[in-house]
Design an enzyme around this catalytic site. Structure first.
Site, PDB file in Angstrom:
ATOM      1  CB  ILE A  92      30.991 -45.197  22.755  1.00 27.54           C
ATOM      2  CG1 ILE A  92      31.956 -46.198  22.115  1.00 27.54           C
ATOM      3  CG2 ILE A  92      29.608 -45.257  22.117  1.00 27.54           C
ATOM      4  CD1 ILE A  92      31.562 -47.649  22.338  1.00 27.54           C
ATOM      5  CE1 TYR A 155      29.190 -32.280  24.387  1.00 28.07           C
ATOM      6  CE2 TYR A 155      28.519 -32.474  26.683  1.00 28.07           C
ATOM      7  CZ  TYR A 155      29.220 -32.955  25.590  1.00 28.07           C
ATOM      8  OH  TYR A 155      29.928 -34.118  25.715  1.00 28.07           O
ATOM      9  CE  LYS A 162      30.214 -37.320  26.844  1.00 27.42           C
ATOM     10  NZ  LYS A 162      30.751 -38.660  26.510  1.00 27.42           N
TER      11      LYS A 162
HETATM   12  O1  0WD Z   1      36.039 -32.554  22.283  1.00 31.61           O
HETATM   13  C1  0WD Z   1      35.916 -33.780  22.251  1.00 31.61           C
HETATM   14  N1  0WD Z   1      36.141 -34.456  21.136  1.00 31.61           N
HETATM   15  C2  0WD Z   1      35.516 -34.502  23.492  1.00 31.61           C
HETATM   16  C3  0WD Z   1      35.040 -35.783  23.430  1.00 31.61           C
HETATM   17  C4  0WD Z   1      35.658 -33.787  24.777  1.00 31.61           C
HETATM   18  C5  0WD Z   1      35.282 -34.589  25.916  1.00 31.61           C
HETATM   19  C6  0WD Z   1      34.783 -35.850  25.796  1.00 31.61           C
HETATM   20  N2  0WD Z   1      34.655 -36.435  24.559  1.00 31.61           N
HETATM   21  C7  0WD Z   1      34.130 -37.799  24.493  1.00 31.61           C
HETATM   22  C8  0WD Z   1      32.997 -38.054  23.540  1.00 31.61           C
HETATM   23  O2  0WD Z   1      31.757 -37.588  24.039  1.00 31.61           O
HETATM   24  C9  0WD Z   1      33.045 -39.570  23.472  1.00 31.61           C
HETATM   25  O3  0WD Z   1      32.435 -40.137  24.622  1.00 31.61           O
HETATM   26  O4  0WD Z   1      35.129 -38.679  24.068  1.00 31.61           O
HETATM   27  C10 0WD Z   1      34.538 -39.850  23.530  1.00 31.61           C
HETATM   28  C11 0WD Z   1      35.200 -40.166  22.199  1.00 31.61           C
HETATM   29  O5  0WD Z   1      34.823 -39.187  21.256  1.00 31.61           O
HETATM   30  P1  0WD Z   1      35.791 -38.571  20.139  1.00 31.61           P
HETATM   31  O6  0WD Z   1      37.094 -39.216  20.178  1.00 31.61           O
HETATM   32  O7  0WD Z   1      35.693 -37.104  20.274  1.00 31.61           O
HETATM   33  O8  0WD Z   1      34.992 -38.893  18.790  1.00 31.61           O
HETATM   34  P2  0WD Z   1      35.105 -39.996  17.626  1.00 31.61           P
HETATM   35  O9  0WD Z   1      36.488 -40.127  17.141  1.00 31.61           O
HETATM   36  O10 0WD Z   1      34.065 -39.605  16.617  1.00 31.61           O
HETATM   37  O11 0WD Z   1      34.675 -41.336  18.336  1.00 31.61           O
HETATM   38  C12 0WD Z   1      33.396 -41.565  18.875  1.00 31.61           C
HETATM   39  C13 0WD Z   1      32.896 -42.883  18.384  1.00 31.61           C
HETATM   40  C14 0WD Z   1      32.064 -42.937  17.122  1.00 31.61           C
HETATM   41  O12 0WD Z   1      32.491 -42.331  16.085  1.00 31.61           O
HETATM   42  P3  0WD Z   1      31.381 -41.608  15.105  1.00 31.61           P
HETATM   43  O13 0WD Z   1      31.977 -40.254  14.944  1.00 31.61           O
HETATM   44  O14 0WD Z   1      31.393 -42.467  13.912  1.00 31.61           O
HETATM   45  O15 0WD Z   1      30.030 -41.538  15.781  1.00 31.61           O
HETATM   46  O16 0WD Z   1      31.916 -43.472  19.168  1.00 31.61           O
HETATM   47  C15 0WD Z   1      31.483 -44.620  18.468  1.00 31.61           C
HETATM   48  C16 0WD Z   1      31.841 -44.445  17.042  1.00 31.61           C
HETATM   49  O17 0WD Z   1      32.922 -45.228  16.693  1.00 31.61           O
HETATM   50  N3  0WD Z   1      30.062 -44.823  18.506  1.00 31.61           N
HETATM   51  C17 0WD Z   1      29.532 -46.030  18.715  1.00 31.61           C
HETATM   52  N4  0WD Z   1      30.113 -47.212  18.983  1.00 31.61           N
HETATM   53  C18 0WD Z   1      29.312 -48.261  19.134  1.00 31.61           C
HETATM   54  N5  0WD Z   1      27.976 -48.191  19.038  1.00 31.61           N
HETATM   55  C19 0WD Z   1      28.150 -45.864  18.603  1.00 31.61           C
HETATM   56  C20 0WD Z   1      27.356 -47.016  18.777  1.00 31.61           C
HETATM   57  N6  0WD Z   1      26.030 -46.991  18.673  1.00 31.61           N
HETATM   58  N7  0WD Z   1      27.883 -44.559  18.331  1.00 31.61           N
HETATM   59  C21 0WD Z   1      29.052 -43.931  18.272  1.00 31.61           C
END
Ligand code: 0WD
Length: 254
Positions: A92, A155, A162
């Protein structure tokens, strides 16, 4: 059979089938884990429910980590449906899109607080609840990015959050280690997900990694998932407080 048979896990942060949390969930399920998912809000519920069904997983409700009552509710439901917890996946993060572009120096206090609350403190908030359910030890995993360690274009405040998240992994690992609860992070290379699409010039970052990472490519959510199995299963039983790069080696050159 499988490396994770008999293990019960809560997965937080599935938005769709491109989410890193989904890659980890698939890999854990393939090794025999029993899963529960949360979703954030009604629009995501519609996406998460069919994905959960694919993995025979429970859906334990809406969780917005800015609302502590919803955190309590999903952990109560997890206890009810799984009867305890062996692992937790926290995937998240959030920041105002306007501040994932341009200069860090222009960050507002309001978005700084919100970014830290959702992207850093929420891991500690869920760890507090998960500790109570992990009566026989357990494993907690969060997701971080290289922008915590080094400046990366656009970023910005997320890099600062992070860095704090990675520090919190170490403090949580020290606190929970005596209960045989391990706490680790995977630092994933850039992947085109919903969250990533909010970051300025993201396509350029992907291309840059492809050209410069030792393996000359980017990584997939399935590859992050396979690394996740190591931390969440007994393979990683002596590993805690670690930040592990799954980035095709980019961190040694970038
Ligand atoms: O390149 C990347 N995609 C990377 C992501 C590289 C390295 C790390 N990450 C991290 C992100 O920072 C995050 O911590 O991986 C984690 C997952 O991210 P993801 O898979 O890239 O992104 P996504 O599929 O959008 O999932 C993140 C989700 C949110 O989705 P959206 O896009 O709707 O914000 O985090 C959740 C939500 O489902 N989220 C929350 N859940 C509960 N309460 C909240 C919240 N307030 N805000 C966001």
């Amino acid at each position: 059979g499988g490396l994770m048979s008999g293990k019960r896990g809560l997965v937080m942060g599935v938005a769709n089938n491109r989410s890193i949390a989904w890659g980890i969930a698939k890999a854990a399920h393939a090794q025999g884990a029993k899963l529960a998912f949360t979703y954030q809000g009604e629009p995501l519920k519609k996406r998460v429910e069919p994905l959960a069904a694919e993995l025979d997983a429970a859906v334990v409700g809406h969780c917005d980590v800015t609302d502590p009552a919803t955190i309590d509710a999903v952990f109560e439901e997890t206890q009810r449906q799984l009867g305890g917890l062996d692992f937790l996946v926290h995937a998240i993060a959030f920041s105002d899109k306007n501040e994932l572009d341009g200069r860090y120096v222009d960050t507002t206090a309001d978005n700084f607080s919100k970014t830290m609350l959702i992207s850093c403190y929420s891991f500690t908030a869920v760890a507090q609840r998960a500790e109570k359910l992990m009566t026989e030890g357990g494993s907690m995993l969060t997701l971080t990015y290289y922008g915590a360690e080094k400046w990366m274009p656009h970023y910005n405040v997320m890099g600062v959050a992070k860095a704090a998240l990675e520090a919190s992994v170490r403090y949580l690992a020290a606190d929970l280690g005596p209960k045989n609860i391990r706490v680790n992070a995977i630092s994933a290379g850039p992947i085109k997900t919903l969250a990533a699409s909010g970051i300025g010039d993201f396509r350029y970052i992907l291309k840059w990694n492809e050209l410069n990472a030792p393996l000359r490519r980017t990584v997939t959510v399935d590859e992050v998932g396979d690394a996740g199995v190591y931390f969440l299963s007994d393979l990683g039983r002596a590993v805690t407080g670690e930040v592990h790069h799954v980035d095709a080696g980019y961190h040694i050159v970038g």
